[in-house]
Design an enzyme around this catalytic site. Structure first.
Site, PDB file in Angstrom:
ATOM      1  N   CYS A 159       0.867  -1.184   0.000  1.00  0.00           N
ATOM      2  CA  CYS A 159       0.000   0.000   0.000  1.00  0.00           C
ATOM      3  C   CYS A 159       0.900   1.230   0.000  1.00  0.00           C
ATOM      4  O   CYS A 159       2.092   1.130  -0.297  1.00  0.00           O
ATOM      5  CB  CYS A 159      -0.976  -0.017   1.179  1.00  0.00           C
ATOM      6  SG  CYS A 159      -0.258   0.267   2.814  1.00  0.00           S
ATOM      7  N   ASN A 183       2.391   1.556   4.329  1.00  0.00           N
ATOM      8  CA  ASN A 183       2.656   0.300   5.029  1.00  0.00           C
ATOM      9  C   ASN A 183       2.364   0.382   6.530  1.00  0.00           C
ATOM     10  O   ASN A 183       3.059  -0.195   7.342  1.00  0.00           O
ATOM     11  CB  ASN A 183       4.086  -0.177   4.771  1.00  0.00           C
ATOM     12  CG  ASN A 183       4.344  -1.622   5.188  1.00  0.00           C
ATOM     13  OD1 ASN A 183       5.417  -1.939   5.670  1.00  0.00           O
ATOM     14  ND2 ASN A 183       3.390  -2.513   5.006  1.00  0.00           N
ATOM     15  N   CYS A 234      -1.410   0.811   7.351  1.00  0.00           N
ATOM     16  CA  CYS A 234      -2.842   0.510   7.461  1.00  0.00           C
ATOM     17  C   CYS A 234      -3.238  -0.742   6.671  1.00  0.00           C
ATOM     18  O   CYS A 234      -3.424  -1.800   7.241  1.00  0.00           O
ATOM     19  CB  CYS A 234      -3.687   1.704   6.989  1.00  0.00           C
ATOM     20  SG  CYS A 234      -3.542   3.180   8.008  1.00  0.00           S
ATOM     21  N   ARG A 235      -3.363  -0.594   5.359  1.00  0.00           N
ATOM     22  CA  ARG A 235      -3.917  -1.674   4.536  1.00  0.00           C
ATOM     23  C   ARG A 235      -2.989  -2.864   4.362  1.00  0.00           C
ATOM     24  O   ARG A 235      -3.390  -4.014   4.571  1.00  0.00           O
ATOM     25  CB  ARG A 235      -4.318  -1.128   3.157  1.00  0.00           C
ATOM     26  CG  ARG A 235      -5.422  -0.106   3.219  1.00  0.00           C
ATOM     27  CD  ARG A 235      -5.681   0.513   1.863  1.00  0.00           C
ATOM     28  NE  ARG A 235      -4.545   1.340   1.468  1.00  0.00           N
ATOM     29  CZ  ARG A 235      -4.424   1.926   0.283  1.00  0.00           C
ATOM     30  NH1 ARG A 235      -5.352   1.749  -0.644  1.00  0.00           N
ATOM     31  NH2 ARG A 235      -3.371   2.668   0.013  1.00  0.00           N
ATOM     32  N   SER A 236      -1.747  -2.632   3.939  1.00  0.00           N
ATOM     33  CA  SER A 236      -0.883  -3.783   3.662  1.00  0.00           C
ATOM     34  C   SER A 236      -0.490  -4.564   4.911  1.00  0.00           C
ATOM     35  O   SER A 236      -0.472  -5.793   4.858  1.00  0.00           O
ATOM     36  CB  SER A 236       0.336  -3.387   2.821  1.00  0.00           C
ATOM     37  OG  SER A 236       1.110  -2.398   3.439  1.00  0.00           O
ATOM     38  N   ASP A 287      -8.296   3.520   1.557  1.00  0.00           N
ATOM     39  CA  ASP A 287      -7.261   3.748   2.558  1.00  0.00           C
ATOM     40  C   ASP A 287      -7.893   4.334   3.827  1.00  0.00           C
ATOM     41  O   ASP A 287      -8.313   5.496   3.841  1.00  0.00           O
ATOM     42  CB  ASP A 287      -6.207   4.705   2.015  1.00  0.00           C
ATOM     43  CG  ASP A 287      -4.970   4.788   2.890  1.00  0.00           C
ATOM     44  OD1 ASP A 287      -5.045   4.389   4.076  1.00  0.00           O
ATOM     45  OD2 ASP A 287      -3.936   5.261   2.388  1.00  0.00           O
TER      46      ASP A 287
END
Length: 161
Positions: free
Chosen positions: A8, A11, A13-15, A125
């Site tokens: 993401c 690095n 939140c999402r990934s 995000d």
């Protein structure tokens, strides 16, 4: 060993959420020895930091570990080391391709491409939306579908346990 890298922007939140959720799904399937999982960001704002508080909160609520996870950037060698680079959105796909150039052997895909009936094409995000629950729901479903895809296509086999 099949290697998957979730990517993401920062690095945090999402990934890392995808890394933790997918790692949990892989362990539950008894395939921890067959799939290596990591995450990275295309930006460098949060290098060395743990996952965002919102990501930690939702993973804690689900009983999913994120222990030892710290933000890192996409590295040129990631294109050779990993088999699959899973981007959270189209801008991440473009940034990965720019960072790695044509010399990558890894396949680069958007995460929600594994959920063809999803109403979205990109994982929003939550750093900007604040909606970690929506992000978790999308990542959870996409993780299940990604694991099923790897097994169905023979990229990972149950015998690899």
């Amino acid at each position: 060993m099949y290697r998957v890298l979730f990517v993401c922007l920062g690095n945090i939140c999402r990934s890392p959420m995808a890394e933790a959720v997918f790692r949990e799904r892989v362990a539950r399937a008894g395939l921890s020895g067959a799939i290596e999982i990591d995450s990275a960001g295309t930006g460098d704002w949060h290098l060395g930091k743990p996952p965002h508080e919102g990501t930690r909160r939702i993973l804690d609520a689900q009983g999913i570990s994120y222990e030892g996870m710290l933000a890192r950037g996409v590295r040129p060698e990631d294109g050779e080391r990993f088999d699959l680079l899973v981007a959270m959105d189209e801008s991440n796909v473009k940034a990965i391709r720019e960072a790695l150039g044509a010399k990558t052997r890894a396949e680069v895909v958007r995460f929600l491409s594994f959920v063809p009936d999803a109403r979205l094409t990109d994982v929003p995000d939550p750093y900007y939306t604040g909606d970690f629950e929506e992000t978790y729901a999308l990542i959870s479903e996409a993780s299940d579908r990604l694991l099923a895809h790897l097994l169905e296509t023979g990229k990972v086999t149950a015998a690899a346990r």
